[in-house]
Design a protein around this motif. Structure first.
Motif, short mmCIF file in Angstrom:
data_model
loop_
_atom_site.label_atom_id
_atom_site.label_comp_id
_atom_site.label_asym_id
_atom_site.label_seq_id
_atom_site.Cartn_x
_atom_site.Cartn_y
_atom_site.Cartn_z
N THR A 31 -16.64 11.21 -84.95
CA THR A 31 -15.53 11.43 -84.02
C THR A 31 -15.56 12.83 -83.40
N TYR A 35 -14.64 14.57 -79.30
CA TYR A 35 -13.94 15.79 -78.86
C TYR A 35 -14.90 16.69 -78.09
N ARG A 102 -5.47 14.00 -78.61
CA ARG A 102 -5.71 13.41 -79.93
C ARG A 102 -5.26 11.96 -79.94
N ARG A 180 -3.73 24.09 -86.49
CA ARG A 180 -3.14 23.50 -85.29
C ARG A 180 -1.97 22.60 -85.72
O1 DC Z 1 -17.21 17.70 -86.35
P1 DC Z 1 -17.46 18.56 -85.11
O2 DC Z 1 -17.82 19.97 -85.44
O3 DC Z 1 -18.44 17.93 -84.19
O4 DC Z 1 -16.05 18.59 -84.34
C1 DC Z 1 -15.83 19.34 -83.17
C2 DC Z 1 -14.36 19.77 -83.10
O5 DC Z 1 -13.55 18.61 -82.90
C3 DC Z 1 -13.84 20.45 -84.35
O6 DC Z 1 -13.61 21.82 -84.13
C4 DC Z 1 -12.52 19.79 -84.66
C5 DC Z 1 -12.40 18.65 -83.72
N1 DC Z 1 -12.23 17.36 -84.38
C6 DC Z 1 -10.96 16.93 -84.65
O7 DC Z 1 -10.01 17.67 -84.40
N2 DC Z 1 -10.75 15.72 -85.18
C7 DC Z 1 -11.77 14.91 -85.47
N3 DC Z 1 -11.53 13.70 -86.00
C8 DC Z 1 -13.10 15.34 -85.24
C9 DC Z 1 -13.30 16.59 -84.70
#
Ligand code: DC
Length: 219
Positions: A31, A35, A102, A180
């Motif tokens: 996921t 983002y 979100r 957050r």
């Molecule tokens: O897992 P990642 O590093 O690829 O995620 C990138 C950003 O997305 C991370 O800083 C937080 C956000 N994220 C989120 O808030 N909720 C999720 N389910 C997945 C990632």
């Protein structure tokens, strides 16, 4: 039986979820990539990363999909590598703060998981997206260990980086993700925590497979 894997950035969630999905013949949904796609497209379209309204409109006209090889498609363009830069990491963390963004992504993720068994990794999978998942893992590692892993990864790709700087960036993202307002990163009450600081990827995979077997026995 859906499996939720949450944890801070760089803990190895995606690599481990990918291996588990292969072993168990599950679909893996990363996921974080979603983002990242949103942040990438917003930047390409010169949309400010805090303009929630415009970003939401943009998402309504965006297609994000995955294939079984782990490629990520944004409006049919393979962006797997383009969304992995440091800038996009931080930008993704920024857009993930926006509650309506979100909501939209959570709903897409829940639809993707309908009628199939998935291993989904992210920050809010066990707490929001797949609240009913029978298996929830919270994967952690110290920020220094995660920085060292990222350093090695970069080196393999011919990039020389600075471990201290990498650790600073990881700490900054951890702070943003856990502080957050909208669904901050936190361990679900029924999640099992695995600290992978001193474990290999294979050891983590084996540990999770044992947890799954144990769960199946009790079911
Ligand atoms: O897992 P990642 O590093 O690829 O995620 C990138 C950003 O997305 C991370 O800083 C937080 C956000 N994220 C989120 O808030 N909720 C999720 N389910 C997945 C990632």
């Amino acid at each position: 039986m859906n499996i939720a894997i949450d944890g801070p950035s760089g803990a190895g969630k995606s690599s481990i979820a990918k291996l588990l999905a292969k072993k168990l013949n599950y679909v893996h949904l990363d996921t974080g990539s979603m983002y990242r796609c949103v942040a990438y497209k917003a930047i390409q379209n010169k949309i400010s990363l805090d303009d929630e309204e415009l970003i939401c409109q943009m998402i309504d006209n965006t297609k994000i999909s995955f294939d079984s090889e782990g490629n990520v498609y944004l409006d049919d363009e393979d962006v797997k590598n383009k969304i992995r830069t440091n800038d996009i990491s931080l930008a993704a963390s920024n857009v993930s703060k926006l509650p309506r963004v979100r909501e939209k992504l959570v709903s897409l993720q829940q639809n993707m998981a309908k009628n199939i068994s998935v291993i989904m990794d992210g920050r809010d999978i066990g707490t929001v997206v797949l609240k009913d998942a029978p298996i929830k893992i919270f994967l952690t590692a110290t920020s220094l260990e995660r920085a060292k892993r990222r350093y090695k990864q970069n080196l393999e790709n011919g990039i020389i980086s600075d471990i201290e700087q990498l650790q600073k960036e990881i700490d900054q993202r951890d702070y943003q993700d856990t502080h957050r307002k909208a669904s901050p990163l936190k361990k679900a009450e029924d999640a099992i925590e695995i600290d992978s600081s001193t474990m290999t990827i294979d050891e983590v995979v084996e540990t999770i497979l044992k947890i799954i077997k144990q769960k199946e026995k009790c079911a």
